[in-house]
Motif scaffolding. Structure first.
Motif, mmCIF file in Angstrom:
data_model
loop_
_atom_site.group_PDB
_atom_site.id
_atom_site.type_symbol
_atom_site.label_atom_id
_atom_site.label_comp_id
_atom_site.label_asym_id
_atom_site.label_seq_id
_atom_site.Cartn_x
_atom_site.Cartn_y
_atom_site.Cartn_z
ATOM 1 N N LEU A 104 0.880 -1.159 0.000
ATOM 2 C CA LEU A 104 0.000 0.000 0.000
ATOM 3 C C LEU A 104 0.922 1.213 0.000
ATOM 4 C CD1 LEU A 104 -2.785 1.351 0.222
ATOM 5 C CD2 LEU A 104 -2.600 1.127 2.712
ATOM 6 N N VAL A 105 0.807 2.026 -1.044
ATOM 7 C CA VAL A 105 1.746 3.133 -1.240
ATOM 8 C C VAL A 105 0.996 4.449 -1.164
ATOM 9 C CG1 VAL A 105 3.526 4.109 -2.728
ATOM 10 C CG2 VAL A 105 3.105 1.633 -2.745
ATOM 11 N N PHE A 106 1.532 5.366 -0.387
ATOM 12 C CA PHE A 106 0.991 6.718 -0.268
ATOM 13 C C PHE A 106 1.989 7.700 -0.877
ATOM 14 C CE2 PHE A 106 -0.536 4.326 3.435
ATOM 15 C CZ PHE A 106 -1.910 4.475 3.302
ATOM 16 N N ARG A 150 -5.838 10.227 8.019
ATOM 17 C CA ARG A 150 -6.356 9.855 6.698
ATOM 18 C C ARG A 150 -5.734 8.535 6.230
ATOM 19 N NH1 ARG A 150 -10.550 10.384 5.026
ATOM 20 N NH2 ARG A 150 -10.105 10.779 2.841
ATOM 21 N N THR A 151 -4.434 8.356 6.479
ATOM 22 C CA THR A 151 -3.824 7.085 6.103
ATOM 23 C C THR A 151 -4.397 5.950 6.948
ATOM 24 O OG1 THR A 151 -1.959 7.524 7.592
ATOM 25 C CG2 THR A 151 -1.695 8.122 5.288
ATOM 26 N N ASP A 152 -4.738 6.223 8.194
ATOM 27 C CA ASP A 152 -5.387 5.219 9.035
ATOM 28 C C ASP A 152 -6.685 4.749 8.393
ATOM 29 O OD1 ASP A 152 -6.389 3.637 11.074
ATOM 30 O OD2 ASP A 152 -6.712 5.282 12.478
ATOM 31 N N ASP A 153 -7.506 5.688 7.907
ATOM 32 C CA ASP A 153 -8.763 5.326 7.247
ATOM 33 C C ASP A 153 -8.501 4.446 6.031
ATOM 34 O OD1 ASP A 153 -10.134 6.866 9.084
ATOM 35 O OD2 ASP A 153 -10.231 8.628 7.789
ATOM 36 N N GLU A 192 4.579 2.016 2.040
ATOM 37 C CA GLU A 192 5.602 2.913 1.516
ATOM 38 C C GLU A 192 5.024 4.322 1.432
ATOM 39 O OE1 GLU A 192 8.374 0.011 -1.221
ATOM 40 O OE2 GLU A 192 6.846 1.218 -2.223
ATOM 41 N N PHE A 193 5.840 5.297 1.766
ATOM 42 C CA PHE A 193 5.438 6.695 1.715
ATOM 43 C C PHE A 193 6.370 7.427 0.747
ATOM 44 C CE2 PHE A 193 3.849 5.096 5.683
ATOM 45 C CZ PHE A 193 2.631 5.745 5.870
ATOM 46 N N VAL A 194 5.817 7.873 -0.368
ATOM 47 C CA VAL A 194 6.580 8.637 -1.344
ATOM 48 C C VAL A 194 6.471 10.103 -0.932
ATOM 49 C CG1 VAL A 194 6.895 9.173 -3.783
ATOM 50 C CG2 VAL A 194 5.982 6.947 -3.110
#
Length: 612
Positions: A349-351, A394-397, A416-418
């Motif tokens: 899951l990538v943000f 928001r990432t928790d949701d 991963e966090f870009v």
């Protein structure tokens, strides 16, 4: 006209002057839409605005994907719905065949990122007929009839008790003239319902396209499986019963992966259920370009994932159907293209976070969820503006929504966090999930977490050297290939020169990178590393150079670079499982940039949702 004089001498107007001149009739395909429960008291004005905006976003995208330009249609807003009149040049078959699946996909994508009070279920009525247009809009018995079938009580109750998001109601004429004549419109998935609305008493045809888990109940006295309600009406009843015996109690391994491979990335993932329920769900979607129905592809894929005896029987069943449908070549080509799911697969899951150009308190959050461990890049799940201070929540949701989709998987997952360098200070490795429980859980207990460089992902002219270094690291991941500078580079381009040696694939930075490069100071360590293609970087905001080097040496011992992410996660877990110590305190600030060039993302692609 000859004038007539009355007894009082006043002229009498001829009767034909009272007859208005009617506008010409137009034959149009009529689509009427209504948001179920729009006036629910739990919806605030903010929710209502989000619902209305979301409705038109979903409609615009769905119509476009079905080959219909909504801008060329006549659209009248009805507050909680819309009247849509298609141009005569648009085939009715597009509405019956292609539009339902696109609406389902759009509604699921909208709902997954919205609160319960802003979620949308739609009733969609389909009809055609003659209408007239005046200065105030459109009138005609055909328009009235479309809204009457839309309000059928049985359609409302069926959608209310369904786990699906869409109810299609076709008029008797639309069903007989369009749907029943086209197998691609899945006529067997419709059932007739009565319509008693105001002074209208008629019948219509109802279909719930994504209601795989809670079928519309049959009237009492009918057989359990009516001829028109089979999951796949082109299969003979004996074949269907034989398949049901095989699938009824069979769980589906790697559910999202198998559904994606069978039906493509646009089909929503169903909740975890039996293999028979998944087969029935996929029966409602059209075949791909190769003509292979997704439910048949699912059975063929499933045959390779279950034990030998059941797998052999499923493969035999799939082969028989493929030959009968003359799709043997399509099955063979798909099998050749399918790669075996790894023994230890991983999903990502990538943000991606992009700062606002004007207000640094605001950023653009986008996310990509991988459902097949061998399928990259995944489809963009959503993109929306949030406050930087709200990013963790928001990432928790989104993590919660992702885990609901991944519920059928038994694989590991990573986050991963870009990030842009201006946000490298965000402690994403210390973030938590399930805040609404009152007892949030640290992300690092469940996921490997790494950050990636937004600037490098965007800079295609840096990618060749990036790939060179990554490939070199995979061949030789020894810890000796990590450069440990003794001091920060004072000479202009000194770090560029040092890192140009292809021996180096990792860098321990002497200090945490500044949010922005210093003007006129030349390339700093971060810029030099990114331009040189170094895929692995680490730093610490407060540790001394010696403390950081000792920590990196411990993490690299007995595993080299390949094990660095997993050993970092293990060390982060130790913060919560052992007594507080200097080592556990240090690992809390340790930052790992682990940047894989084989997992690039299309940062400029259009978003599939537009949440408020």
């Amino acid at each position: 006209m000859v004038g007539v004089v009355g007894e009082s001498g006043a002229p009498v107007v001829g009767r034909d002057e009272f007859v208005p001149q009617l506008p010409p009739t137009q034959h149009r395909t009529i689509v009427v839409v209504d948001v179920a429960g729009f006036t629910d008291p739990s919806r605030t004005v903010t929710h209502l605005l989000a619902v209305q905006e979301g409705l038109y976003d979903v409609l615009g995208t769905a119509f476009s994907e079905a080959g219909i330009d909504l801008g060329e249609c006549d659209v009248e807003d009805r507050g909680d719905g819309a009247l849509i009149l298609l141009p005569p040049t648009i085939s009715k078959s597009r509405v019956a065949d292609e539009l339902p699946a696109r609406l389902v996909a759009g509604l699921h994508r909208y709902n997954v990122v919205h609160a319960d009070e802003a979620k949308v279920k739609l009733r969609v009525g389909m009809h055609f007929g003659e209408i007239r247009r005046n200065d105030h809009g459109f009138v005609g018995h055909a328009v009235n009839h479309a809204f009457r079938i839309l309000d059928a009580a049985e359609a409302k109750s069926a959608l209310a008790t369904s786990r699906g998001v869409l109810a299609l109601i076709a008029s008797r004429y639309f069903y007989e003239e369009v749907i029943s004549q086209d197998a691609g419109a899945v006529p067997g998935a419709y059932r007739q319902i009565p319509v008693e609305v105001k002074k209208t008493s008629t019948a219509a045809w109802l279909r719930l396209p994504d209601d795989w888990a809670s079928p519309v109940p049959q009237p009492s006295g009918e057989a359990e499986m009516h001829e028109d309600d089979r999951p796949w009406e082109v299969v003979s009843e004996p074949d269907l019963n034989r398949l049901r015996d095989l699938l009824a109690d069979l769980s589906v391994p790697h559910l999202p992966t198998l559904v994606r491979r069978a039906a493509g990335p646009t089909v929503p993932i169903p909740p975890a259920g039996t293999a028979w329920e998944v087969f029935a769900y996929l029966s409602d979607f059209n075949a791909g370009p190769d003509g292979l129905p997704p439910n048949l592809a699912f059975v063929d894929l499933l045959a390779m994932e279950v034990d030998d005896q059941v797998g052999e029987r499923l493969a035999e069943w799939a082969n028989h159907q493929a030959v009968r449908l003359r799709r043997g070549d399509a099955v063979r080509l798909r099998r050749e293209g399918w790669t075996e799911i790894p023994a230890e697969p991983r999903l990502y899951l990538v943000f991606a976070v992009e700062p606002d150009a004007i207000d640094e308190r605001i950023c653009r959050l986008s996310y990509w969820r991988q459902d097949d461990p061998l399928d990259w890049p995944p489809q963009l799940g959503g993109s929306f503006d949030v406050m930087v201070d709200d990013l963790e929540f928001r990432t928790d949701d989104l993590i919660k929504e992702t885990e609901l989709v991944w519920a059928g998987e038994s694989v590991s997952a990573a986050l991963e966090f870009v990030l842009p360098r201006s946000l490298f200070h965000l402690p994403v490795h210390l973030w938590q999930k399930e805040h609404d429980s009152g007892d949030p859980r640290p992300l690092c207990l469940d996921y490997e977490i790494a950050i990636r460089s937004l600037e490098r992902m965007r800079a295609a002219h840096w990618h060749r050297m990036w790939r060179v270094r990554w490939s070199s690291m995979l061949r030789d991941p020894s810890s000796s290939r990590v450069f440990l500078p003794l001091a920060s580079a004072a000479k202009y381009h000194r770090m560029d020169a040092v890192l140009s040696d292809l021996e180096w694939v990792g860098l321990v930075m002497t200090e945490a990178p500044a949010p922005h490069p210093k003007p006129g100071a030349g390339p700093d360590e971060l810029t030099a590393a990114l331009r040189s293609g170094i895929p692995v970087l680490c730093w610490h905001p407060t540790a001394s150079r010696q403390e950081l080097q000792e920590m990196v040496n411990r993490l690299l011992d007995n595993g080299g670079l390949k094990s660095l992410p997993s050993r970092t996660q293990s060390s982060r877990k130790s913060m919560y499982s052992v007594a507080e110590s200097t080592q556990s305190n240090l690992i809390g600030g340790f930052i790992l940039l682990w940047d894989d060039p084989d997992r690039l993302l299309s940062l400029g692609q259009p978003t599939v949702t537009s949440p408020s």
